[in-house]
Design a protein around this motif. Structure first.
Motif, PDB file in Angstrom:
ATOM      1  N   VAL A  32       0.826  -1.201   0.000  1.00 37.96           N
ATOM      2  CA  VAL A  32       0.000   0.000   0.000  1.00 37.96           C
ATOM      3  C   VAL A  32       0.865   1.257   0.000  1.00 37.96           C
ATOM      4  CG1 VAL A  32      -1.741   1.277   1.283  1.00 37.96           C
ATOM      5  CG2 VAL A  32      -1.858  -1.206   1.186  1.00 37.96           C
ATOM      6  N   PHE A  33       1.937   1.266   0.801  1.00 41.26           N
ATOM      7  CA  PHE A  33       2.748   2.463   0.919  1.00 41.26           C
ATOM      8  C   PHE A  33       4.199   2.278   0.483  1.00 41.26           C
ATOM      9  CE2 PHE A  33      -0.549   2.889   4.229  1.00 41.26           C
ATOM     10  CZ  PHE A  33      -1.167   4.028   3.745  1.00 41.26           C
ATOM     11  N   HIS A  34       4.667   1.050   0.346  1.00 39.82           N
ATOM     12  CA  HIS A  34       6.070   0.835   0.006  1.00 39.82           C
ATOM     13  C   HIS A  34       6.241  -0.484  -0.747  1.00 39.82           C
ATOM     14  CE1 HIS A  34       5.254  -1.005   3.914  1.00 39.82           C
ATOM     15  NE2 HIS A  34       6.168  -1.908   3.596  1.00 39.82           N
ATOM     16  N   GLN A  35       7.438  -0.682  -1.271  1.00 40.17           N
ATOM     17  CA  GLN A  35       7.727  -1.919  -1.991  1.00 40.17           C
ATOM     18  C   GLN A  35       8.350  -2.933  -1.038  1.00 40.17           C
ATOM     19  OE1 GLN A  35      10.233  -0.548  -5.159  1.00 40.17           O
ATOM     20  NE2 GLN A  35       8.495  -0.256  -6.527  1.00 40.17           N
ATOM     21  N   MET A  36       8.011  -4.207  -1.248  1.00 39.31           N
ATOM     22  CA  MET A  36       8.515  -5.276  -0.390  1.00 39.31           C
ATOM     23  C   MET A  36       9.079  -6.391  -1.261  1.00 39.31           C
ATOM     24  SD  MET A  36       5.446  -5.449   2.402  1.00 39.31           S
ATOM     25  CE  MET A  36       4.125  -5.438   1.216  1.00 39.31           C
ATOM     26  N   ASP A  37       9.956  -7.217  -0.648  1.00 39.42           N
ATOM     27  CA  ASP A  37      10.482  -8.382  -1.356  1.00 39.42           C
ATOM     28  C   ASP A  37       9.350  -9.357  -1.639  1.00 39.42           C
ATOM     29  OD1 ASP A  37      13.061  -7.447  -1.320  1.00 39.42           O
ATOM     30  OD2 ASP A  37      13.665  -8.615   0.434  1.00 39.42           O
ATOM     31  N   CYS A  38       9.448 -10.000  -2.785  1.00 37.46           N
ATOM     32  CA  CYS A  38       8.433 -10.982  -3.179  1.00 37.46           C
ATOM     33  C   CYS A  38       8.463 -12.160  -2.199  1.00 37.46           C
ATOM     34  CB  CYS A  38       8.721 -11.462  -4.598  1.00 37.46           C
ATOM     35  SG  CYS A  38       7.632 -12.780  -5.158  1.00 37.46           S
ATOM     36  N   PRO A  39       7.328 -12.569  -1.665  1.00 39.43           N
ATOM     37  CA  PRO A  39       7.321 -13.684  -0.711  1.00 39.43           C
ATOM     38  C   PRO A  39       7.555 -15.044  -1.382  1.00 39.43           C
ATOM     39  CG  PRO A  39       5.086 -12.948  -1.131  1.00 39.43           C
ATOM     40  CD  PRO A  39       5.997 -11.995  -1.847  1.00 39.43           C
TER      41      PRO A  39
END
Length: 111
Positions: A32-39
């Motif tokens: 929603v607010f930032h990018q994350m590593d793909c799980p």
């Protein structure tokens, strides 16, 4: 002697890797607010092609290095076929050469 019978192999075999289908090979997805590593792939964007499990970077890098070398060789071969050299590709080289058709023997390009 017929060949090697025991011990580690002489050459390192490259793994079969595929792009992660979850992140599309980017290794990240947007929250929603930032990018994350793909799980699914845990960040690199690549998975084992047989088991579909994440691989360590030490297994991925040699495969990508090999693919890059192959692509660069293919580009060099295509440039050779087009006749590109230090003066530029074929039509451009002809355009830059002095054809002595202008006023006083200068270059005339017809522009």
């Amino acid at each position: 002697m017929t060949g090697k019978r025991h011990g580690p192999s002489f050459r390192r075999e490259l793994k079969f890797i595929i792009e992660c289908t979850t992140c599309g090979g980017t290794g990240i997805f947007s929250g929603v607010f930032h990018q994350m590593d793909c799980p699914h792939c845990l960040g690199p964007g690549w998975l084992c092609g047989h088991t579909l499990k994440p691989l360590a970077a030490s297994d991925i890098v040699p495969v990508l290095n090999s693919r890059l070398r192959d692509a660069l060789a293919e580009i060099a071969k295509a440039r050779q076929l087009l006749g590109a050299d230090s003066a530029g590709p074929g039509p451009e080289r002809h355009y830059q050469e002095n054809n002595r058709r202008g006023a006083g023997g200068t270059n005339y390009t017809g522009d």
